[in-house]
Scaffold this motif. Structure first.
Motif, short mmCIF file in Angstrom:
data_model
loop_
_atom_site.label_atom_id
_atom_site.label_comp_id
_atom_site.label_asym_id
_atom_site.label_seq_id
_atom_site.Cartn_x
_atom_site.Cartn_y
_atom_site.Cartn_z
N PRO A 137 0.82 -1.23 0.00
CA PRO A 137 0.00 0.00 0.00
C PRO A 137 0.85 1.27 0.00
O PRO A 137 1.99 1.25 0.46
CB PRO A 137 -0.78 -0.11 1.31
CG PRO A 137 0.02 -1.02 2.17
CD PRO A 137 0.75 -1.97 1.26
N ASP A 138 0.28 2.34 -0.52
CA ASP A 138 0.95 3.65 -0.49
C ASP A 138 0.73 4.36 0.85
O ASP A 138 1.51 5.21 1.23
CB ASP A 138 0.40 4.56 -1.61
CG ASP A 138 0.92 4.12 -2.96
OD1 ASP A 138 1.96 3.43 -3.00
OD2 ASP A 138 0.29 4.47 -3.98
N SER A 139 -0.37 4.05 1.52
CA SER A 139 -0.66 4.72 2.80
C SER A 139 0.47 4.44 3.79
O SER A 139 0.98 3.32 3.84
CB SER A 139 -1.98 4.20 3.40
OG SER A 139 -3.04 4.41 2.50
N ARG A 140 0.84 5.45 4.54
CA ARG A 140 1.93 5.30 5.51
C ARG A 140 1.44 5.59 6.91
O ARG A 140 0.81 6.62 7.15
CB ARG A 140 3.07 6.29 5.18
CG ARG A 140 3.86 5.90 3.93
CD ARG A 140 4.79 4.71 4.24
NE ARG A 140 5.40 4.18 3.02
CZ ARG A 140 4.88 3.21 2.25
NH1 ARG A 140 3.73 2.65 2.58
NH2 ARG A 140 5.50 2.78 1.18
N ASN A 159 -3.10 4.44 9.55
CA ASN A 159 -3.53 5.23 8.38
C ASN A 159 -3.99 4.37 7.20
O ASN A 159 -3.68 4.69 6.03
CB ASN A 159 -2.42 6.18 7.91
CG ASN A 159 -2.24 7.35 8.86
OD1 ASN A 159 -3.21 7.77 9.50
ND2 ASN A 159 -1.02 7.83 8.97
N TYR A 160 -4.68 3.30 7.49
CA TYR A 160 -5.22 2.46 6.41
C TYR A 160 -6.06 3.31 5.46
O TYR A 160 -6.81 4.19 5.90
CB TYR A 160 -6.15 1.38 6.97
CG TYR A 160 -5.47 0.39 7.89
CD1 TYR A 160 -4.42 -0.40 7.44
CD2 TYR A 160 -5.90 0.26 9.20
CE1 TYR A 160 -3.81 -1.31 8.29
CE2 TYR A 160 -5.29 -0.66 10.06
CZ TYR A 160 -4.25 -1.43 9.59
OH TYR A 160 -3.65 -2.34 10.43
N LEU A 161 -5.95 3.03 4.18
CA LEU A 161 -6.79 3.67 3.15
C LEU A 161 -6.68 5.20 3.18
O LEU A 161 -7.64 5.90 2.88
CB LEU A 161 -8.25 3.23 3.30
CG LEU A 161 -8.50 1.74 3.10
CD1 LEU A 161 -9.93 1.39 3.45
CD2 LEU A 161 -8.17 1.31 1.67
N GLU A 162 -5.51 5.69 3.55
CA GLU A 162 -5.31 7.15 3.51
C GLU A 162 -5.01 7.59 2.07
O GLU A 162 -5.49 8.61 1.61
CB GLU A 162 -4.16 7.53 4.43
CG GLU A 162 -4.02 9.03 4.59
CD GLU A 162 -2.75 9.41 5.32
OE1 GLU A 162 -1.68 8.86 4.99
OE2 GLU A 162 -2.83 10.27 6.21
N ALA A 163 -4.22 6.78 1.36
CA ALA A 163 -3.83 7.15 -0.01
C ALA A 163 -4.96 6.84 -0.99
O ALA A 163 -5.55 5.75 -0.95
CB ALA A 163 -2.56 6.38 -0.41
N ASP A 182 -4.69 3.59 -2.95
CA ASP A 182 -5.03 2.37 -2.20
C ASP A 182 -6.55 2.13 -2.26
O ASP A 182 -7.01 1.00 -2.45
CB ASP A 182 -4.62 2.49 -0.73
CG ASP A 182 -3.10 2.48 -0.55
OD1 ASP A 182 -2.39 2.29 -1.54
OD2 ASP A 182 -2.66 2.68 0.60
N CYS A 183 -7.30 3.23 -2.09
CA CYS A 183 -8.77 3.12 -2.12
C CYS A 183 -9.21 2.63 -3.50
O CYS A 183 -10.04 1.71 -3.62
CB CYS A 183 -9.43 4.47 -1.83
SG CYS A 183 -9.02 5.10 -0.20
#
Ligand code: FAD
Length: 228
Positions: free
Chosen positions: A74-77, A96-100, A103-104
């Motif tokens: 994932p890109d989320s950090r 920070n799941y699904l922040e980027a 990723d969504c």
């Protein structure tokens, strides 16, 4: 599941090596690209030949089948932060799941692709009406809202102390902490990025390699398999 049922399942497995005790219910899986544009197999499926809430404390298994789907690399950090200067205090974690946004997008596409798979003819005898998210959930926004509501984790956090040569990196490729004498880190935290896999085997591989270095053994030559 009542205690006596669990007990008899265990006995059945112990004595006859058959019954429900022989399966972990997650015997099949695959890696697949979330869309034709995905540059690698960016999704993981685990397949269950039953329907249940995986995290439920009580068994809720019923007839059906289901997939759990996870995003690779994932890109989320997230971040790990000390809460205080007391070394016995647990640190604070933020995932920070699904922040980027990407990723969504990939998770939404993964759900659509999963539906595509299940609508192939091989499933004709097994498929009933989709239970979750349900056929009424169609648009990107609806699918994402459902993912945010039910999503959980496969427990593969890493890279909080990553190897590298740039300013933000912590160790070199042998796990030695930059600018500190006599200190190595060898665990999932030193991975430069997450990988297209569960983390246990990669961590063992890194540990074996670095243990060889510590013991002064010559490491095996890299195989250089094609990246993908
Ligand atoms: C519920 C769950 C399910 C998972 N399922 C899978 C799976 O099916 N397949 C898979 O590949 N991966 C799975 N993983 C991920 C995998 O287990 C981890 O990524 C992997 O164990 C990470 O290895 P590690 O060495 O970095 O950390 P860990 O395995 O957590 O090792 C850290 C060690 O350090 C010790 N330690 C901590 N603090 C101290 C201290 N202060 N002093 C001394 N020792 C200390 C701990 O006791 C522990 O032994 C799962 C993880 C979880 C949590």
């Amino acid at each position: 599941m009542a205690a006596w049922v669990r007990w008899s399942l265990g006995q059945q497995w112990l004595l006859y090596k058959n019954g429900l005790g022989t399966t972990n219910f997650c015997e099949t899986g695959c890696f697949f690209p979330s869309s034709d544009d995905a540059p690698y197999a960016d999704m993981q499926h685990e397949f269950y030949a039953l329907r249940a809430g995986i995290g439920d404390s009580e068994s809720s298994a019923s007839e059906g089948f289901m997939f759990s789907m996870g995003l690779m690399r994932p890109d989320s950090r997230g971040r790990v932060k000390l809460k205080s200067d007391n070394p016995t205090d647990h640190p604070s974690f933020r995932f920070n799941y699904l922040e980027a946004a990407d990723d969504c997008k990939r998770m939404i596409e993964g759900v659509r692709r999963t539906r595509e798979m299940v609508h192939q003819s091989a499933w004709d005898t097994y498929r009933g009406e989709e239970v979750t998210p349900g056929p009424q959930i169609k648009t990107d926004d609806e699918i994402l809202a459902w993912i945010r509501e039910v999503g959980s984790t496969e427990f593969h956090p890493c890279s909080t102390c990553r190897m590298g040569t740039d300013e933000g990196s912590v160790t070199d490729s042998e796990g030695k902490v930059h600018e500190v004498e006599g200190l190595r880190v060898v665990d999932a935290s030193i991975m430069p990025n997450n990988v297209t896999a569960n983390l246990n085997a990669p961590v063992i591989m890194m540990a074996e390699k670095i243990a060889d270095l510590v013991a002064g053994k010559t490491p095996l030559a890299p195989l250089n398999p094609p990246l993908g």
